[in-house]
Design a protein around this motif. Structure first.
Motif, PDB file in Angstrom:
ATOM      1  N   CYS A   4       0.809  -1.106  -0.266  1.00 53.38           N
ATOM      2  CA  CYS A   4       0.052  -0.022   0.163  1.00 53.38           C
ATOM      3  C   CYS A   4       0.814   1.112  -0.091  1.00 53.38           C
ATOM      4  O   CYS A   4       1.658   1.460   0.735  1.00 53.38           O
ATOM      5  CB  CYS A   4      -0.875  -0.145   1.204  1.00 53.38           C
ATOM      6  SG  CYS A   4      -1.824   1.681   1.441  1.00 53.38           S
ATOM      7  N   CYS A   7       0.552   3.324   3.236  1.00 59.36           N
ATOM      8  CA  CYS A   7       1.311   2.510   4.469  1.00 59.36           C
ATOM      9  C   CYS A   7       2.710   2.911   4.363  1.00 59.36           C
ATOM     10  O   CYS A   7       3.344   3.033   5.390  1.00 59.36           O
ATOM     11  CB  CYS A   7       0.798   1.368   4.332  1.00 59.36           C
ATOM     12  SG  CYS A   7      -0.674   0.808   4.945  1.00 59.36           S
ATOM     13  N   HIS A  46      -4.739   0.742   8.314  1.00 56.21           N
ATOM     14  CA  HIS A  46      -4.892   0.475   6.940  1.00 56.21           C
ATOM     15  C   HIS A  46      -6.666   0.317   6.797  1.00 56.21           C
ATOM     16  O   HIS A  46      -7.066  -0.880   6.924  1.00 56.21           O
ATOM     17  CB  HIS A  46      -4.149  -0.564   6.338  1.00 56.21           C
ATOM     18  CG  HIS A  46      -4.545  -0.780   4.771  1.00 56.21           C
ATOM     19  ND1 HIS A  46      -3.733   0.064   3.651  1.00 56.21           N
ATOM     20  CD2 HIS A  46      -5.697  -1.428   4.357  1.00 56.21           C
ATOM     21  CE1 HIS A  46      -4.358  -0.585   2.802  1.00 56.21           C
ATOM     22  NE2 HIS A  46      -5.383  -1.299   2.878  1.00 56.21           N
ATOM     23  N   HIS A  98      -6.318   3.309   0.379  1.00 54.41           N
ATOM     24  CA  HIS A  98      -6.009   3.524   1.646  1.00 54.41           C
ATOM     25  C   HIS A  98      -6.936   4.788   2.085  1.00 54.41           C
ATOM     26  O   HIS A  98      -6.717   5.646   1.343  1.00 54.41           O
ATOM     27  CB  HIS A  98      -4.788   3.638   2.078  1.00 54.41           C
ATOM     28  CG  HIS A  98      -4.359   3.850   3.537  1.00 54.41           C
ATOM     29  ND1 HIS A  98      -3.398   3.179   4.126  1.00 54.41           N
ATOM     30  CD2 HIS A  98      -4.746   4.708   4.357  1.00 54.41           C
ATOM     31  CE1 HIS A  98      -3.195   3.510   5.578  1.00 54.41           C
ATOM     32  NE2 HIS A  98      -4.068   4.593   5.612  1.00 54.41           N
TER      33      HIS A  98
HETATM   34 ZN    ZN Z   1      -2.431   1.446   3.720  1.00 57.54          ZN
END
Ligand code: ZN
Ligand code: AMP
Length: 114
Positions: A4, A7, A46, A98
């Motif tokens: 991600c 992230c 997340h 996200h």
């Molecule tokens: Zn994420």
């Protein structure tokens, strides 16, 4: 979450211009600004999209809106106003899975969106 993008920004694996950070939230400049001020505010947890908000994680969404209020004041957007946008899923135009809230300001924004 493994690959991600946001992230990775949270983990500082990808650089970003961070304007605010605490234990549960981070805010950084959008790399492709659509207005003179374009900030993204995201939870560190997340959560994929607005569809995934539930009773266990919804407290952070309220906190995000308090962060948005404070950032907008700091950035001088309070008087003229600004827009907060959440794109959800394919038809919403979400490109990063996200959850994130755009703060757009510094110019007159049009309505409706495309
Ligand atoms: Zn994420
Ligand atoms: P959305 O289309 O609502 O999913 O918004 C994703 C946003 O992430 C877009 O406005 C992108 O410009 C922004 N974005 C993508 N990659 C980065 C990055 N590395 N740093 C900051 N913003 C990014």
């Amino acid at each position: 979450m493994g690959d991600c993008l946001f992230c990775k920004i949270i983990d500082k694996e990808i650089p970003s211009e961070i304007l605010y950070e605490d234990d549960s939230v981070i805010a950084f400049k959008d790399v492709n600004p659509q207005a003179p001020i374009h900030i993204l505010v995201i939870p560190k947890e997340h959560i994929e999209s607005a569809r995934d908000i539930d009773k266990d994680n919804c407290h952070v969404i309220g906190h995000i809106f308090a962060v948005i209020r404070d950032l907008a004041k700091e950035l001088g957007l309070d008087e003229d106003g600004y827009r907060v946008v959440n794109n959800c899923g394919k038809h919403g135009g979400q490109t990063v899975s996200h959850i994130h809230f755009h703060i757009l300001g510094g110019r007159q924004l049009s309505w409706p969106p495309g």
